[in-house]
Design a protein around this motif. Structure first.
Motif, PDB file in Angstrom:
ATOM      1  N   UNK A   1       5.339 -27.351 -45.493  1.00  0.00           N
ATOM      2  CA  UNK A   1       6.075 -28.063 -46.558  1.00  0.00           C
ATOM      3  C   UNK A   1       7.551 -28.187 -46.191  1.00  0.00           C
ATOM      4  N   UNK A   2       8.105 -27.105 -45.600  1.00  0.00           N
ATOM      5  CA  UNK A   2       9.531 -27.141 -45.232  1.00  0.00           C
ATOM      6  C   UNK A   2       9.774 -28.233 -44.184  1.00  0.00           C
ATOM      7  N   UNK A   3       8.856 -28.334 -43.217  1.00  0.00           N
ATOM      8  CA  UNK A   3       8.998 -29.358 -42.164  1.00  0.00           C
ATOM      9  C   UNK A   3       8.871 -30.757 -42.780  1.00  0.00           C
TER      10      UNK A   3
ATOM     11  N   UNK B   1      11.184 -35.934 -44.405  1.00  0.00           N
ATOM     12  CA  UNK B   1      11.494 -36.913 -45.452  1.00  0.00           C
ATOM     13  C   UNK B   1      12.972 -37.288 -45.465  1.00  0.00           C
ATOM     14  N   UNK B   2      13.856 -36.248 -45.357  1.00  0.00           N
ATOM     15  CA  UNK B   2      15.288 -36.619 -45.474  1.00  0.00           C
ATOM     16  C   UNK B   2      15.908 -37.011 -44.128  1.00  0.00           C
ATOM     17  N   UNK B   3      15.267 -36.591 -43.008  1.00  0.00           N
ATOM     18  CA  UNK B   3      15.693 -37.026 -41.667  1.00  0.00           C
ATOM     19  C   UNK B   3      17.082 -36.564 -41.243  1.00  0.00           C
ATOM     20  N   UNK B   4      17.651 -35.581 -41.928  1.00  0.00           N
ATOM     21  CA  UNK B   4      18.989 -35.103 -41.503  1.00  0.00           C
ATOM     22  C   UNK B   4      18.784 -33.925 -40.550  1.00  0.00           C
ATOM     23  N   UNK B   5      18.435 -34.245 -39.323  1.00  0.00           N
ATOM     24  CA  UNK B   5      18.021 -33.210 -38.367  1.00  0.00           C
ATOM     25  C   UNK B   5      19.168 -32.294 -37.948  1.00  0.00           C
ATOM     26  N   UNK B   6      20.388 -32.821 -38.029  1.00  0.00           N
ATOM     27  CA  UNK B   6      21.579 -32.008 -37.735  1.00  0.00           C
ATOM     28  C   UNK B   6      22.401 -31.912 -39.023  1.00  0.00           C
ATOM     29  N   UNK B   7      22.757 -30.684 -39.394  1.00  0.00           N
ATOM     30  CA  UNK B   7      23.625 -30.520 -40.572  1.00  0.00           C
ATOM     31  C   UNK B   7      22.950 -30.892 -41.880  1.00  0.00           C
TER      32      UNK B   7
ATOM     33  N   UNK C   1      25.509 -25.615 -32.856  1.00  0.00           N
ATOM     34  CA  UNK C   1      24.879 -25.857 -34.160  1.00  0.00           C
ATOM     35  C   UNK C   1      23.416 -25.390 -34.187  1.00  0.00           C
ATOM     36  N   UNK C   2      22.978 -24.968 -35.369  1.00  0.00           N
ATOM     37  CA  UNK C   2      21.556 -24.644 -35.577  1.00  0.00           C
ATOM     38  C   UNK C   2      20.889 -25.869 -36.212  1.00  0.00           C
ATOM     39  N   UNK C   3      19.748 -26.288 -35.662  1.00  0.00           N
ATOM     40  CA  UNK C   3      19.042 -27.472 -36.187  1.00  0.00           C
ATOM     41  C   UNK C   3      18.576 -27.277 -37.639  1.00  0.00           C
ATOM     42  N   UNK C   4      18.492 -28.373 -38.346  1.00  0.00           N
ATOM     43  CA  UNK C   4      17.995 -28.319 -39.727  1.00  0.00           C
ATOM     44  C   UNK C   4      16.556 -27.793 -39.775  1.00  0.00           C
ATOM     45  N   UNK C   5      15.716 -28.276 -38.851  1.00  0.00           N
ATOM     46  CA  UNK C   5      14.293 -27.894 -38.854  1.00  0.00           C
ATOM     47  C   UNK C   5      14.145 -26.376 -38.705  1.00  0.00           C
ATOM     48  N   UNK C   6      14.915 -25.819 -37.781  1.00  0.00           N
ATOM     49  CA  UNK C   6      14.845 -24.359 -37.565  1.00  0.00           C
ATOM     50  C   UNK C   6      15.376 -23.612 -38.791  1.00  0.00           C
ATOM     51  N   UNK C   7      16.411 -24.157 -39.429  1.00  0.00           N
ATOM     52  CA  UNK C   7      16.964 -23.506 -40.631  1.00  0.00           C
ATOM     53  C   UNK C   7      15.915 -23.500 -41.736  1.00  0.00           C
ATOM     54  N   UNK C   8      15.195 -24.619 -41.870  1.00  0.00           N
ATOM     55  CA  UNK C   8      14.174 -24.732 -42.922  1.00  0.00           C
ATOM     56  C   UNK C   8      13.062 -23.703 -42.689  1.00  0.00           C
ATOM     57  N   UNK C   9      12.676 -23.537 -41.444  1.00  0.00           N
ATOM     58  CA  UNK C   9      11.608 -22.575 -41.115  1.00  0.00           C
ATOM     59  C   UNK C   9      12.078 -21.143 -41.374  1.00  0.00           C
TER      60      UNK C   9
END
Ligand SMILES: Cc1ncc(COP(=O)(O)O)c(C=O)c1O
Length: 370
Positions: free
Chosen positions: A22-24, A29-35, A232-240
């Motif tokens: 779900x986090x991925x 959906x929002x596509x903001x992969x950085x920041x 920077x830490x990626x958004x995807x990794x932060x979500x996980x």
């Protein structure tokens, strides 16, 4: 044969599989992969968990150390004190800033830097002390802080890569010292799906500059006040990581239960279990025993299907890349002795009581057959 691994990342991941999916999806959906918003959410949650005002998510634990030191302006001509008994990154990053790593031996029982040896290593060039909370147990931060406080301009940056969730005198490990760094390497107590790290502090100005540092020292788009990096830490990794953070306390408690059980099972065997100071609550990133004939025991455990590891076989003052620093064998006896006798046993949260009994049984078998 029973297999008892140092890690069971598959079983751990299975517990989070649907939340991570779900986090991925949300990031897709929002596509903001950085920041993206998850980076800031992770920073806010981690600042709370760690008892800090500010958290800056970065690309690895190594980059957390490097970015923190670059932000402090550590560089050529400076000396930075740390322990020779730690993962390479701690000292490697000191060298990368241009500063000189200065090693101080460890306490032989906790494996953490020995505060009573700090003063002798200090000079007017010493800018920073980097204690490491090794294997999940806090270093003696009061005595380290007291020594640092005697020299103006000397601060304490703590490498807490292995100690997320640990505490000392009831205070979170990550809240101690001027700033703290963390790693989210997959094997860490809070491990991500790839590299990741964090810098934590209560200092407003340092936090602001560290954020700039992680983004090439940028003040506004294409305007650079100083040279930083892409940390920077990626958004995807932060979500996980946010999804996995929910179980951090439960997992750390399981590690502590496993350690207590090992304490019972190993009590009459000729090995020394980890020594935890009464003021510390360890999160047992590793459960490292001291033993004789370590390599023989390790080979036997592997034959019995028990994973184990040596953290660390070569102290940093004896590494080829640091030979210009002029250290030699015998300079840090406690670190050298630990490197010869240490062995980490499986402690990860997915272990069953039967697993722990199997490990202890194999150790017993080894020493009784000798
Ligand atoms: C004590 C210590 N410092 C620094 C690091 C570096 O972290 P990373 O591997 O995320 O770069 C690690 C982890 O590997 C570590 O254990």
């Amino acid at each position: 044969m029973r297999n008892v691994g140092m890690l069971d990342l598959q079983a751990e991941s299975d517990l989070f599989r649907s939340d991570i999916r779900s986090a991925i999806e949300r990031v897709l959906d929002h596509q903001r992969f950085i920041g993206g918003p998850e980076v800031e959410q992770l920073e806010g949650t981690m600042a709370d968990v760690c008892g800090r005002k500010f958290a800056i998510a970065v690309s690895s634990g190594t980059d957390a150390l490097l970015a923190a030191m670059m932000t402090m302006g550590i560089g050529r001509g400076d000396e930075v004190i740390t322990t020779p008994f730690t993962f390479f990154a701690t000292a490697g990053c000191i060298h990368r800033t241009g500063a000189k790593p200065v090693f101080v031996d460890i306490e032989p029982d906790t494996f953490n830097i020995d505060p009573s040896k700090l003063t002798a290593a200090m000079t007017e060039r010493t800018r920073l002390i980097i204690p490491v909370h090794l294997f999940g147990q806090c270093a003696d931060m009061e005595r380290i802080g007291e020594v640092a406080g005697r020299q103006p301009g000397l601060s304490v940056l703590t490498d807490a890569a292995q100690a997320i969730g640990a505490s000392r005198k009831g205070q979170p490990a990550c809240s101690l010292g001027f700033a703290t760094t963390l790693s989210f390497y997959p094997t860490k107590n809070l491990g991500g799906f790839g590299e990741g790290g964090m810098v934590l502090t209560d200092d407003d100005e340092f936090a602001q500059r560290c954020r700039m540092c992680r983004n090439h020292g940028e003040t506004s788009r294409y305007h650079h006040e100083f040279v930083g990096g892409n940390f920077r830490l990626d958004t995807m990794k932060s979500a996980i990581l946010l999804a996995k953070l929910v179980k951090l306390q439960e997992f750390n408690a399981a590690r502590r239960r496993n350690a207590a059980r090992y304490g019972e099972l190993l009590a009459d065997l000729p090995v020394q279990p980890p020594v935890i100071r009464p003021e510390n609550e360890s999160v047992y990133h590793q459960y490292s025993i001291l033993c004789d004939d370590r390599d023989g025991l390790m080979a036997h455990l592997r034959e019995c299907g028990v994973g184990c590891g040596i953290y660390y076989p070569v102290p940093l003052h004896l590494q080829e890349c640091f030979k210009d620093l002029g250290y030699k064998a015998g300079d840090f006896p406690a670190s050298e002795e630990a490197a010869r006798r240490i062995l980490a046993l499986p402690i990860q949260p997915m272990l069953s009581d039967e697993d722990l009994q199997h490990v202890a049984g194999c150790i017993r078998e080894y020493y009784t057959s000798k």
